[in-house]
Enzyme design. Structure first.
Site, PDB file in Angstrom:
ATOM      1  N   GLY A  31     -19.477 -29.228 -52.076  1.00 36.95           N
ATOM      2  CA  GLY A  31     -20.541 -29.243 -53.074  1.00 36.95           C
ATOM      3  C   GLY A  31     -21.901 -28.894 -52.531  1.00 36.95           C
ATOM      4  NE  ARG A  81     -15.300 -27.202 -39.895  1.00 35.33           N
ATOM      5  CZ  ARG A  81     -16.324 -27.168 -39.076  1.00 35.33           C
ATOM      6  NH1 ARG A  81     -17.426 -26.586 -39.425  1.00 35.33           N
ATOM      7  NH2 ARG A  81     -16.246 -27.716 -37.899  1.00 35.33           N
ATOM      8  CG  HIS A  87     -12.492 -64.055 -33.858  1.00 34.52           C
ATOM      9  ND1 HIS A  87     -13.352 -64.783 -33.095  1.00 34.52           N
ATOM     10  CD2 HIS A  87     -11.738 -63.320 -33.023  1.00 34.52           C
ATOM     11  CE1 HIS A  87     -13.112 -64.508 -31.817  1.00 34.52           C
ATOM     12  NE2 HIS A  87     -12.157 -63.631 -31.744  1.00 34.52           N
ATOM     13  CG  HIS A  89     -22.465 -22.079 -52.141  1.00 34.97           C
ATOM     14  ND1 HIS A  89     -22.430 -21.360 -50.976  1.00 34.97           N
ATOM     15  CD2 HIS A  89     -22.794 -21.184 -53.122  1.00 34.97           C
ATOM     16  CE1 HIS A  89     -22.719 -20.088 -51.235  1.00 34.97           C
ATOM     17  NE2 HIS A  89     -22.938 -19.954 -52.527  1.00 34.97           N
ATOM     18  N   GLY A 130     -16.890 -13.018 -40.811  1.00 34.91           N
ATOM     19  CA  GLY A 130     -16.125 -13.952 -41.637  1.00 34.91           C
ATOM     20  C   GLY A 130     -14.640 -13.680 -41.649  1.00 34.91           C
TER      21      GLY A 130
END
Lengths: 571, 571
Positions: free
Chosen positions: B395, B539, B217, B397, B482
């Site tokens: 980012g 996505r 806690h 790729h 695709g």
């Protein structure tokens, strides 16, 4: 956010390694994912699930008897490669072909699509069952374009149970596609998640807002709106799905799924209303799941999934399964008592009402008046006590004392009305105080009232010595339960000097009211001096150090009550 | 933070109502908590757990056959009252007495202590087993002052299994206290949780820091330090517990417990190292649990619990249990194949090496050179492609293309060294690219290389028409997998004009290298024009809109590669 990792680039591999190390009885690692530790019988159709990782227990958590034969594990939120799918499928195949089942995403379609082509070239029957349950991602007329979210779990389970029952390849595919056809999901998100090694979340939802229909990786949703109450959210989800239902009424199973940061307790509060709304709509719910089955790391949000069941789907959904993260059915444990129905819990024994003689009833009436005065006092002091407690605690001392004393007043009124003596009134008042105040102060005050009352006479007027004996007994009860000593910055710091002063006053010949008044003054001074102390820890927050300079709220409220009782005694 | 609630004041009651509605086969509600839906056999000792709520699955989630008979449910992080404990105990009692077990906190000690006194006054045997496993909360010499944290789970389970086996009251108490005596826990926290209706957390840990030894806690810890790696944390926890071990070596069970906001994947990464460290220390781990067993709403943090087992404790820990949140053992499902050992997974079929005639080997060598040039190009372009992709994607790729092409180069070198033709080299290169690049670009590039290679001749030199056929086949594979059209802002936007221009150049009589060069220029222009487009979703993140004004990274990298290949062809 994801805080624990070694190398972000190998997070998924490290995760699978730890997962297999924790579950050696269930799974073993193969290139690209995991398969069952013990292969299924030859001739069983293999069901292989998979996709990007970050969704545990989906997908590797459901590999085991009665559930999946294997899971292909990609990087976080990233499709595994066709080579991964091929590797897991080869290891899972038992000569009857491989049914892949996964959610509808471009990368998974491609990679599992390639894997099916290769398997068939190798002479292994293979087929993809693509789950399309997310009603927010495309209209009903374009159902095949919908994303796959938590409906995956139902479709995997049904397909796996069918394969376990011995269904043929074509029949496994048929029933899995049938399950998908009968499944609808709708989700909401309150906040995004941050990937290992990244320092900003994939997406963000403003504070106090909610994204409706967001995908499990933060894909665009239908709308953004103000964060609703749990009941309102239940209505949004139930209404949204019933509009998309393949039939009206019927029998469903349901998954109220947390994405990772929205916890079990919240989900149960939502389910409370969702269950009512479904019943009102004439929809019967069978074997629902409320919990985390398909997560998105620690994303905040949840979704509701409904699958309209026929007899076949219900049997397969309920079939036993034994996997690391999902187990169902048939656990052989000593049976319940067959001779006793569930509702035959004995009623608690009621204490008989014992009417007291006149002096006892008079004392009981004084006690009742004192409790009324204390209740009024504490109601007025609630904010002040709350402020004292907020320095080092959770600020609920004022509210607890007010609730406790109000309940004690009500119980005392009822009890005194039956003509009982002071002990019975204080037992009733103490029990009510403890039950309603909660926390530690409630139980201490409850015990103190009980113990004090036990020593008040019923057959004569109360003498000064009775007050001393009662107060000493109450202090003893408080110390026995609370285990606090003087100096621990609790109400004991005021209680001990009160009892000492009361005893010495009465021993020195003072009247009860006079001695009580002097003792209450000693308690007040002692309570003020607790400001110099540092509390002992326990449930205290790290903020406890801050309380130095502030008097203890428990000691302060005790001194206030004792002073008030002194005024009643003096009247 | 806790976002979903109706009335904060009734959060726990609402939660229990929803919990019971979701699990009617396991539990039913009584004042103060829940008991089993089907009462245990008469004469079985009842084991009742409990405490404040907010810790699900502890404590109400473990009520069921083989586990607890009842759970007393207080408000969030607040002890239930003695009246609550009494009510649940009366409903759970089967005539052989009630063993309460709970973590060592002042409020719980008081309230369960009072409940035991009352039960004994009513003639019901009762005893409290107080769990004291948290090594950070007091030194070994004062073990009885330690807090109870996740060790609760082990002690409850052992006591429950003993009661289920028919142990007497005294024996259940003995083995539960023995389990507690052999159990140690150490926890860390990274962030606090916020209670329903509150707008600030109970406590906070600064970003990038960790509180060592904090209670569940947020009670004070031992120290605060920099957030470690997963492996370092595993060492801190394992070393901390082994220093406090009741013996060296031995057999333990372990719980690596997440507090709610630290998720399964992270816990498995920590377990990976913890399991190794325990093995190195000569400690054998049996049936560990890695997951969320005792949470603190969505607090971020985790803890490790070790219980040193003897034969009796091991048997009781492994005994079957069937409760809403915890099931173990004996699920009867169709058996694994007895005739086949787990490690007999068939090896994948190896494609035989077919040596190509001289012209094919020469083409294969040109292909290998082109792949080397592409690999060098993409390595140099990694950052630029990453920046383009970061506008609308994650980012990665640039990194994916670099990893994929590097793997393709290695595979091509190896394959060409065996004297095979261009198809085999490109199949090997494409498979390696897809396997290492991950994501959608990997599978598309892999398929494109494969399809291109299938149409290159082995028995003669490559003609211009072969290039057209190969490029068209590669485009077809990309579009089939695709499902993207021109205008969707993908590499198809550059690929379609490339193939059209290549075909029209060759049809018009241009040489292969010359036509390829012109086609690559068309692809480059088309890739630049994708800046005007909006991507189709999939996505993609909600950030996708931001990409308008930036060319598509996939189309850009394709155009770059085609241009580079053109230069190799022209040499």
């Amino acid at each position: 956010m994801t805080r624990l990792y070694d190398d972000p680039a190998s997070f998924s591999e490290d995760m699978v390694e730890g997962f297999v190390a924790a579950n050696p009885g269930y799974v073993r690692q193969v290139p690209g994912g995991v398969v069952r530790a013990e292969r299924a019988r030859r001739g069983k159709v293999a069901v292989v699930t998979g996709g990007g990782s970050g969704h545990y227990p989906a997908f590797c958590g459901v590999v085991g008897p009665g559930f999946a034969d294997g899971a292909v594990v990609g990087n976080i939120f990233t499709s595994p490669s066709a080579a991964d799918a091929l590797s897991v499928a080869r290891a899972a195949d038992r000569g009857a072909g491989v049914v892949f089942s996964f959610g509808n995403y471009a990368g998974d379609n491609m990679n599992f699509g390639l894997a099916v082509e290769r398997l068939e070239r190798e002479g292994v029957r293979a087929h993809n069952v693509v789950v399309t349950d997310d009603v927010a991602s495309a209209p009903d007329a374009e159902r095949s374009k919908r994303r796959g979210v938590v409906g995956d779990f139902v479709v995997f389970k049904v397909a796996s149970a069918a394969a376990e029952e011995g269904y043929s390849f074509d029949e496994v595919v048929r029933v899995a596609e049938h399950a998908n056809d009968r499944t609808r999901s709708l989700g909401v998100a309150f906040d995004g998640c941050t990937l290992p090694g990244q320092d900003h979340p994939l997406f963000e939802v403003p504070d106090g807002r909610m994204g409706l229909g967001l995908g499990i990786h933060g894909e665009p949703g239908v709308s953004e709106r103000e964060l609703p109450s749990a009941a309102e959210l239940a209505r949004i989800l139930v209404d949204g799905l019933l509009q998309e239902a393949p039939q009206s009424g019927g029998t469903v199973t349901a998954i109220l799924n947390g994405l990772g940061g929205t916890k079990y307790e919240e989900l149960f509060v939502v389910w409370r209303t969702a269950a009512k709304l479904l019943a009102e709509a004439g929809v019967e719910v069978v074997a629902p799941e409320v919990g985390e089955l398909v997560t998105s790391l620690d994303m905040a949000g949840c979704s509701l999934t409904l699958t309209w069941l026929d007899d076949e789907l219900e049997r397969l959904w309920q079939a036993p399964a034994d996997s690391p993260a999902y187990r169902k059915g048939n656990v052989a444990i000593s049976p319940a008592d067959p001779e006793e129905a569930a509702d035959e819990v004995p009623e608690p024994v009621q204490q008989p009402v014992v009417v007291a003689p006149a002096p006892g009833q008079a004392t009981a009436e004084r006690v009742r008046q004192a409790l009324h005065a204390v209740g009024a006092l504490l109601e007025g002091a609630e904010d002040e006590l709350g402020r004292l407690d907020a320095i080092a605690g959770d600020g609920d001392h004022g509210r607890g004392m007010t609730r406790g004393s109000a309940a004690a007043v009500t119980a005392a009124d009822e009890s005194a009305g039956q003509g009982v003596g002071p002990a019975a009134v204080l037992v009733a008042a103490g029990d009510a105080w403890a039950a309603k105040a909660g926390g530690t102060s409630g139980v201490l005050w409850g015990a103190a009232l009980r113990s004090f009352g036990d020593l008040l006479p019923e057959d004569r007027e109360v003498a000064a010595g009775d007050l001393v004996a009662g107060a000493a007994a109450a202090l003893a009860a408080v110390q026995r339960l609370g285990r606090a000593e003087v100096g621990d910055k609790t109400l004991v710091d005021a209680f001990v000097p009160f009892v000492e002063e009361l005893r010495s006053g009465v021993d020195g010949g003072a009247g009860g009211a006079q001695a009580w008044d002097r003792a209450a003054k000693a308690a007040t001074s002692a309570a003020e001096r607790t400001a110099e102390l540092r509390p002992r820890t326990g449930r205290a927050r790290p903020l406890a150090e801050r309380s130095v300079g502030t008097p203890d709220p428990g000691a302060t409220s005790l001194a206030m009550v004792l002073t008030e009782v002194g005024e009643v005694l003096g009247q």
